[in-house]
Design a protein around this motif. Structure first.
Motif, short mmCIF file in Angstrom:
data_model
loop_
_atom_site.label_atom_id
_atom_site.label_comp_id
_atom_site.label_asym_id
_atom_site.label_seq_id
_atom_site.Cartn_x
_atom_site.Cartn_y
_atom_site.Cartn_z
N LEU A 137 -3.15 5.42 12.97
CA LEU A 137 -1.71 5.59 12.78
C LEU A 137 -1.10 6.47 13.86
N LEU A 138 -1.93 7.31 14.46
CA LEU A 138 -1.44 8.15 15.55
C LEU A 138 -1.11 7.27 16.76
N PHE A 197 3.24 7.73 7.19
CA PHE A 197 1.96 7.04 6.98
C PHE A 197 0.79 7.80 7.62
N LEU A 198 1.11 8.49 8.71
CA LEU A 198 0.12 9.31 9.40
C LEU A 198 -0.56 10.26 8.41
N PHE A 199 0.25 10.84 7.53
CA PHE A 199 -0.28 11.74 6.51
C PHE A 199 -0.73 10.93 5.29
N LEU A 224 -4.31 9.26 4.36
CA LEU A 224 -5.55 10.02 4.27
C LEU A 224 -5.90 10.30 2.80
#
Lengths: 430, 308
Positions: free
Chosen positions: A139-140, A196-198, A201
């Motif tokens: 996602l990064l 979404f980056l967070f 997970l």
């Protein structure tokens, strides 16, 4: 091509002209930037040990600020939609400022991610072909793509429009409109991808809630426009750019709706955590109540909550929304409230308690604050320089002269008291 | 100062100059260190991801590293790149009814794998848990310090990299600096990692560790038998982790990981999951086995069990 070059040259000529205040402001920003660079160089030499981040809390103040500034950038869409989709004139006049805010905010985002890297010398590993961009898995990598796309889109739109006005013709909407339309989902996507980056997970239950992306967007549509309302007032007070009350009040109204959704989603999440009372509750408890004697974030989040709630009512009631004193108070409260909520209140509790139940209470160090200050100053510098070009173009003080080659620069001073204080004729003489 | 230290410093001096002179001059300053830097700085700077390298390219890099490390630690250092053994999938067993929480494994690991001594980096964390609560991570304690172990009413749970079959950490890496090898070991290319620490946020076992400053590894304590993807000295600003001691376990004569070897109570078991006669298979088939955070679908190859 020659015309583009002439335009660029004109812009540089313009940037050098300005009042005493303009130069003072730029110098102040440059001093802050220099302090930030100094702190960053120290960080490069010593390693990230000079920050308060550790293995338990592996992201801190930099990523907090990154998250917030992505929201500010995304908020430009709140001007673009009424301006171009609904053709609402008062906002159309200022939509370009929103795009410039987006450009400056994205520059800050990219800087915040860069200063967070352990090996900034290897940033080229992210460039496709030369390095490896792990797209679409990471996602990064998505964030790198959407942020840069959004930066290019906004920069392209704003500079094309300004270029057209400079040559005193209407921009060809046949070209601009599709890009403008595309910039709307792009704005949504930068904040969604950041969420979404967070969100993706599973290891971090605090972030692993499907409501996170909508919450991000709702809060972004509060903080970004709140900042813009303040900025618009500064611009119309100190430059010759005219911004209508109607536009400002309309934006305030939109903020009220966005804040309602933001608070509602927050309530929904708190309900789910507290009522089901599972192991996932720990980070929320740590954030709002403190857990096992650890309570570093409690005062932060309650400040944010009270600020957001107060601002919501100020913006909801038309009388306080259309009174500049209460409006400005509300804007400041929202900006700070969301800054805390999306920053320290989102990134840090994701890490505390850590995955093995360890408590490491994070608070940014001086280095982190100085570097952050430097980046904010850089964002403001970029924005000021963009405004220096945009404002005179928009009010007709900067355009190509009659010879069709050289620039005509009517506005020599830029930052001054507005027309009713300094008569316009005076502005033409340096 | 050794080549390696010089290299690290040059890399940062370059970045510092860049910062000072501004991005506009960035490209120009790239040339600056060329006059005072050894060629290896640039070789290392432009090195490709380990997985993209051919056999001969790898050889050159390993030799360069061996030279650098040997000079830096003043002893002959070997850097291997031994690949996975065909038909082997590693699994690890940990007997919770035997572990006494002495943490010899923690320090055995540090000695074997060249972790930083200052600041201390531990790839193994031993959690102290209350018997009455069971495996309740939220109430675990890592910093217990009694005169003797085990303590009444407590049991101990060592946690290290679980070498997940479905690792969340490798998926999130934006530059593919970390991946799972076919023998199941999750590795990091320390020369490719950009230090974004996304993998650390993704790991549910706290198994990844970051070099917040230049690792403090005294020359005398340096273990010269190293693997490129394993225990070779790490640079500042990158993430590192347990590799089941691949420099030992991947050898044809198959040594055990250091943590297993040093365990005084035999709480640790290790072996090939694909071999039906292996000890680890015996554990899985005959003991009460559980894996940590099963609900996250990471499918660890690290099995906790109770032998008694």
């Amino acid at each position: 091509m020659q015309k583009v070059w002439a335009f660029v040259r004109g812009c540089f000529l313009l940037l050098r002209k300005g009042s005493r205040l303009y130069y003072t402001w730029l110098s102040a920003l440059l001093v802050l930037i220099a302090i930030g660079v100094f702190a960053y160089v120290n960080q490069l030499y010593s390693g990230l040990i000079v920050t308060a981040m550790r293995d338990q809390v592996s992201w801190g103040f930099y990523i907090s600020n990154f998250t917030f500034t992505v929201g500010v950038a995304a908020a430009a869409v709140l001007l673009v939609i009424p301006a171009y989709v609904y053709q609402w004139k008062p906002i159309k006049e200022i939509a370009i400022l929103g795009e410039l805010v987006a450009v400056s905010a994205i520059v800050m985002c990219l800087l915040f991610v860069t200063v967070d890297l352990g090996r900034p010398d290897r940033f080229w590993h992210l460039i496709p072909k030369i390095g490896i961009l792990n797209f679409p898995k990471s996602l990064l990598a998505w964030d790198v793509v959407v942020l840069n796309t959004y930066l290019v889109l906004n920069f392209a739109i704003a500079s094309y429009m300004l270029y057209s006005y400079y040559y005193q013709r209407e921009p060809n909407m046949k070209y601009v409109f599709p890009i403008l339309l595309f910039s709307i989902p792009a704005a949504i996507s930068i904040h969604t991808v950041t969420a979404f980056l967070f969100n993706g997970l599973a290891a971090r239950p605090f972030w692993n809630a499907s409501i996170l992306a909508p919450r991000f967007l709702a809060s972004a549509f509060c903080s970004g426009p709140a900042g813009m309302i303040l900025m618009f007032q500064v611009v119309r007070k100190w430059t010759n750019f005219d911004i209508k009350d109607k536009a400002i009040f309309k934006i305030a109204e939109l903020i009220a709706y966005a804040m309602f959704i933001n608070l509602f989603l927050l309530g929904a999440e708190l309900f789910k955590e507290y009522y089901s009372d599972t192991v996932h509750l720990a980070p929320v408890k740590y954030l709002y109540q403190g857990l096992d004697g650890h309570s570093a974030l409690v005062s932060y989040i309650w400040t944010a909550t009270i600020f957001n709630l107060t601002a919501f009512f100020l913006f909801l009631i038309p009388q306080t929304r259309e009174n500049y004193v209460t409006l400005n108070i509300g804007c400041v409260l929202i900006f700070i409230g969301v800054y805390i909520e999306k920053g320290m209140g989102l990134v840090i509790p994701g890490f505390v308690p850590d995955v093995l139940g360890d408590f490491y209470e994070y608070a940014p160090t001086g280095t982190e604050m100085l570097v952050t200050l430097g980046i904010w100053a850089t964002g403001l510098l970029v924005f000021t320089l963009l405004l220096r070009i945009a404002v005179p173009i928009m009010n007709g003080d900067f355009h190509v002269s009659d010879d069709g080659v050289n620039p005509h620069i009517g506005d020599q001073l830029f930052l001054v008291r507005r027309r009713d204080v300094v008569p316009e004729e005076d502005l033409d003489s340096p | 100062m050794s080549d390696m230290e010089k290299r690290d410093e040059h890399v940062f001096r370059l970045t510092r100059r860049k910062a000072l002179k501004g991005l506009a001059l960035g490209i120009g300053t790239m040339v600056l260190p060329a006059k005072d830097a050894s060629a290896s700085v640039w070789e290392s700077f432009f090195q490709k991801n380990f997985r993209e390298l051919g056999k001969s390219e790898r050889r050159v890099i390993l030799e360069r590293l061996e030279k650098e490390y040997s000079a830096r630690y003043k002893k002959p250092v070997r850097v291997k790149d031994t690949g996975p053994i065909e038909g082997v999938l590693y699994g690890y067993g940990l007997d919770l009814s035997r572990c006494i929480g002495c943490r010899r494994c923690v320090y055995g690991c540090v000695t074997e794998n060249n972790q930083s001594r200052d600041p201390q980096i531990h790839w193994i964390k031993v959690l102290r848990l209350a018997k009455e609560r069971g495996v309740d991570l939220e109430h675990s304690e890592q910093y217990y310090n009694p005169a003797t172990v085990p303590e009444e009413g407590h049991f101990y749970m060592p946690v290290q990299c679980h070498q997940c079959e479905n690792p969340p950490c490798t998926k999130v890496c934006p530059v593919q600096a970390t991946w799972k090898e076919i023998d199941g070991i999750v590795v990091v290319d320390y020369n490719w990692c950009i230090g974004c620490r996304y993998c650390m946020a993704a790991c549910p076992y706290g198994a990844r560790h970051f070099n917040w400053k230049k690792p403090g590894l005294p020359a005398g304590e340096m273990n010269p038998e190293t693997h490129y993807l394993g225990n070779r000295p790490r640079p500042v600003g990158v993430v590192e982790k347990c590799t089941f001691c691949m420099q030992r376990t991947r050898e044809p004569d198959g040594m055990y990981p250091a943590c297993l070897e040093v365990c005084p109570v035999g709480a640790r078991k290790f072996g090939n999951l694909l071999d039906p006669t292996s000890e680890i298979r015996n554990v899985i088939e005959n003991k009460r086995v559980f894996i940590l955070k099963e609900d996250l679908n990471t499918q660890p190859k690290f099995y906790y069990f109770y032998s008694v």
